[in-house]
Design an enzyme around this catalytic site. Structure first.
Site, PDB file in Angstrom:
ATOM      1  N   VAL A 156      -7.727  -4.787 -18.800  1.00  0.00           N
ATOM      2  CA  VAL A 156      -8.928  -4.407 -18.046  1.00  0.00           C
ATOM      3  C   VAL A 156     -10.100  -5.324 -18.403  1.00  0.00           C
ATOM      4  O   VAL A 156     -10.287  -5.684 -19.566  1.00  0.00           O
ATOM      5  CB  VAL A 156      -9.292  -2.927 -18.344  1.00  0.00           C
ATOM      6  CG1 VAL A 156     -10.632  -2.546 -17.708  1.00  0.00           C
ATOM      7  CG2 VAL A 156      -8.206  -2.015 -17.801  1.00  0.00           C
ATOM      8  N   GLY A 157     -10.849  -5.712 -17.388  1.00  0.00           N
ATOM      9  CA  GLY A 157     -12.085  -6.483 -17.595  1.00  0.00           C
ATOM     10  C   GLY A 157     -11.861  -7.812 -18.287  1.00  0.00           C
ATOM     11  O   GLY A 157     -12.656  -8.225 -19.116  1.00  0.00           O
ATOM     12  N   LEU A 166      -8.753 -11.055 -14.860  1.00  0.00           N
ATOM     13  CA  LEU A 166      -7.475 -11.177 -14.136  1.00  0.00           C
ATOM     14  C   LEU A 166      -7.437 -10.292 -12.882  1.00  0.00           C
ATOM     15  O   LEU A 166      -6.376 -10.046 -12.326  1.00  0.00           O
ATOM     16  CB  LEU A 166      -6.304 -10.813 -15.065  1.00  0.00           C
ATOM     17  CG  LEU A 166      -6.140 -11.687 -16.313  1.00  0.00           C
ATOM     18  CD1 LEU A 166      -4.982 -11.186 -17.172  1.00  0.00           C
ATOM     19  CD2 LEU A 166      -5.898 -13.151 -15.933  1.00  0.00           C
ATOM     20  N   GLY A 167      -8.567  -9.783 -12.491  1.00  0.00           N
ATOM     21  CA  GLY A 167      -8.630  -9.011 -11.246  1.00  0.00           C
ATOM     22  C   GLY A 167      -8.118  -7.588 -11.375  1.00  0.00           C
ATOM     23  O   GLY A 167      -7.580  -7.024 -10.406  1.00  0.00           O
ATOM     24  N   SER A 168      -8.301  -6.978 -12.552  1.00  0.00           N
ATOM     25  CA  SER A 168      -7.787  -5.611 -12.737  1.00  0.00           C
ATOM     26  C   SER A 168      -8.498  -4.611 -11.816  1.00  0.00           C
ATOM     27  O   SER A 168      -7.865  -3.692 -11.292  1.00  0.00           O
ATOM     28  CB  SER A 168      -7.920  -5.169 -14.199  1.00  0.00           C
ATOM     29  OG  SER A 168      -9.279  -5.147 -14.576  1.00  0.00           O
ATOM     30  N   SER A 169      -9.795  -4.798 -11.589  1.00  0.00           N
ATOM     31  CA  SER A 169     -10.504  -3.825 -10.742  1.00  0.00           C
ATOM     32  C   SER A 169     -10.066  -3.958  -9.293  1.00  0.00           C
ATOM     33  O   SER A 169      -9.908  -2.948  -8.592  1.00  0.00           O
ATOM     34  CB  SER A 169     -12.021  -3.957 -10.893  1.00  0.00           C
ATOM     35  OG  SER A 169     -12.427  -5.266 -10.627  1.00  0.00           O
ATOM     36  N   ALA A 170      -9.813  -5.182  -8.836  1.00  0.00           N
ATOM     37  CA  ALA A 170      -9.317  -5.357  -7.460  1.00  0.00           C
ATOM     38  C   ALA A 170      -7.936  -4.724  -7.329  1.00  0.00           C
ATOM     39  O   ALA A 170      -7.647  -4.041  -6.332  1.00  0.00           O
ATOM     40  CB  ALA A 170      -9.240  -6.841  -7.107  1.00  0.00           C
ATOM     41  N   ALA A 171      -7.079  -4.922  -8.323  1.00  0.00           N
ATOM     42  CA  ALA A 171      -5.712  -4.397  -8.241  1.00  0.00           C
ATOM     43  C   ALA A 171      -5.715  -2.869  -8.176  1.00  0.00           C
ATOM     44  O   ALA A 171      -4.988  -2.271  -7.367  1.00  0.00           O
ATOM     45  CB  ALA A 171      -4.881  -4.895  -9.421  1.00  0.00           C
ATOM     46  N   ASP A 224     -10.481 -11.721  -5.259  1.00  0.00           N
ATOM     47  CA  ASP A 224      -9.593 -10.834  -6.018  1.00  0.00           C
ATOM     48  C   ASP A 224      -8.904  -9.826  -5.107  1.00  0.00           C
ATOM     49  O   ASP A 224      -7.688  -9.620  -5.197  1.00  0.00           O
ATOM     50  CB  ASP A 224     -10.377 -10.071  -7.104  1.00  0.00           C
ATOM     51  CG  ASP A 224     -10.826 -10.985  -8.225  1.00  0.00           C
ATOM     52  OD1 ASP A 224     -10.760 -12.220  -8.042  1.00  0.00           O
ATOM     53  OD2 ASP A 224     -11.231 -10.480  -9.281  1.00  0.00           O
TER      54      ASP A 224
HETATM   55  C1  MEV Z   1     -15.082 -14.726 -11.217  1.00  0.00           C
HETATM   56  O1  MEV Z   1     -13.750 -14.246 -11.360  1.00  0.00           O
HETATM   57  C2  MEV Z   1     -15.093 -15.960 -10.363  1.00  0.00           C
HETATM   58  C3  MEV Z   1     -16.475 -16.502 -10.024  1.00  0.00           C
HETATM   59  O2  MEV Z   1     -16.272 -17.667  -9.247  1.00  0.00           O
HETATM   60  C4  MEV Z   1     -17.322 -15.508  -9.286  1.00  0.00           C
HETATM   61  C5  MEV Z   1     -16.813 -15.203  -7.897  1.00  0.00           C
HETATM   62  O3  MEV Z   1     -16.146 -16.030  -7.262  1.00  0.00           O
HETATM   63  O4  MEV Z   1     -17.148 -14.080  -7.423  1.00  0.00           O
HETATM   64  C6  MEV Z   1     -17.213 -16.895 -11.282  1.00  0.00           C
END
Ligand code: MEV
Length: 299
Positions: free
Chosen positions: A85-86, A89-94, A135
């Site tokens: 989490v956090g 790696l996109g855990s909140s989107a998943a 994400d």
């Molecule tokens: C964050 O995972 C990626 C950034 O490019 C921000 C975004 O695209 O929203 C830093």
């Protein structure tokens, strides 16, 4: 009936931060999944590693928002996840995408995947204040995707190891780092704009290298991308320690992934065990995974 859906996490091969300024980026779904089961019930409960709550926008903001967006059906939700989490790696989107998909099927709401990705992005923006669609799009559709064109590329056929510093990444930190880069860009436009443009060029070259399966060259450009993210001020000593350990263990290339300031790095390699051992020795938590074309699915 219970419906279980899972959705993958993602890494950036190239282009984080530059994508904020319209430059292309390449993002890839990885086979680390968040699973969400939804069952029609008399009360709404949300059960995860954090605890069990009702509709709760503090403890379970993404899931609570997903339930609300889909008309607040009373539903029992259970969550389990392979995605740290956090950690970028996109855990909140998943978790958002898997929740939307499971409720959609369980209650026969008739949404398609385009709707799931769009509503998922709306939820991320509401909860975080700002979020790119990357994400939620990659988690919904899977595969290797050029952003913002949404062009789908071939799946990479080499191995991938993620190294987690277990430090510091969070949506709040992402917002702070994006702002920090914006300030630097405003202060020194002549110096910083070319860096952003060069980062954009990696995605353009990377597309060709992926189709030629030229992972050596892809790795070299990942190394350069890491250097330029460091130049933008979003790297940390812990991230670089894991990046150098992976390269010294023979990875094609390695870079931080996501906003930086902690969180994770990623290495391309055909010797995942060796690279994972090196990352662990350097103080990181190594995760051997693979690229996946599968986005959100019913399990
Ligand atoms: C964050 O995972 C990626 C950034 O490019 C921000 C975004 O695209 O929203 C830093």
């Amino acid at each position: 009936m219970t419906t279980t859906c899972s959705a993958p996490g993602k890494i950036y091969l190239f282009g984080e931060h530059a994508v904020v300024y319209g430059e292309p980026a390449l993002a890839c779904a990885v086979e680390l999944r968040t699973r969400v089961s939804a069952r029609s019930s008399n009360d709404t409960t949300i059960k995860s590693g954090i605890g069990t709550t009702g509709l709760d926008f503090e403890v379970h903001p993404y899931v609570s928002s997903a339930i609300k967006k889909l008309g607040s059906p009373t539903v029992e939700i259970k969550i389990s996840s392979d995605i740290p989490v956090g950690s970028g790696l996109g855990s909140s989107a998943a978790v958002t995408v898997a929740t939307l998909a499971a409720i959609n099927i369980e209650f026969g709401l008739g949404y398609g995947n385009e709707d799931i990705a769009r509503i998922g992005h709306e939820i991320e923006k509401e909860v975080q204040g700002a979020a790119s669609p990357t994400d939620t799009f990659v988690s919904t559709f899977g595969g290797v995707v050029e952003i913002p064109s949404r062009k789908r590329l071939n799946l990479l056929e080499c191995g991938i190891v993620i190294g987690n510093t277990n430090k510091g990444a969070s949506p709040k930190k992402t917002a702070k780092l994006v702002k920090q880069v914006a300030q630097l860009k405003e202060e020194y436009p002549d110096s910083i704009n070319p860096i952003i443009k060069i980062i954009g060029s990696f995605a353009r070259h990377g597309k060709e290298m992926i189709s030629e399966k030229n992972y050596n060259s892809l790795g070299k450009l990942m190394n350069v991308n890491h250097g330029l993210l460091d130049a933008l001020g979003v790297c940390t000593i812990e991230l670089s320690a894991l990046v150098y350990a992976a390269r010294n263990a023979g990875a094609y290339g390695a870079k931080l992934t996501g906003a930086g300031g902690g969180g994770c790095m990623v290495a391309l390699t055909d010797s995942p065990r060796e690279v994972a051992d090196a990352i662990e020795k350097a103080g990181g938590q190594a995760i051997i995974t693979r690229f996946t074309s599968e986005g959100v699915i019913k399990e």
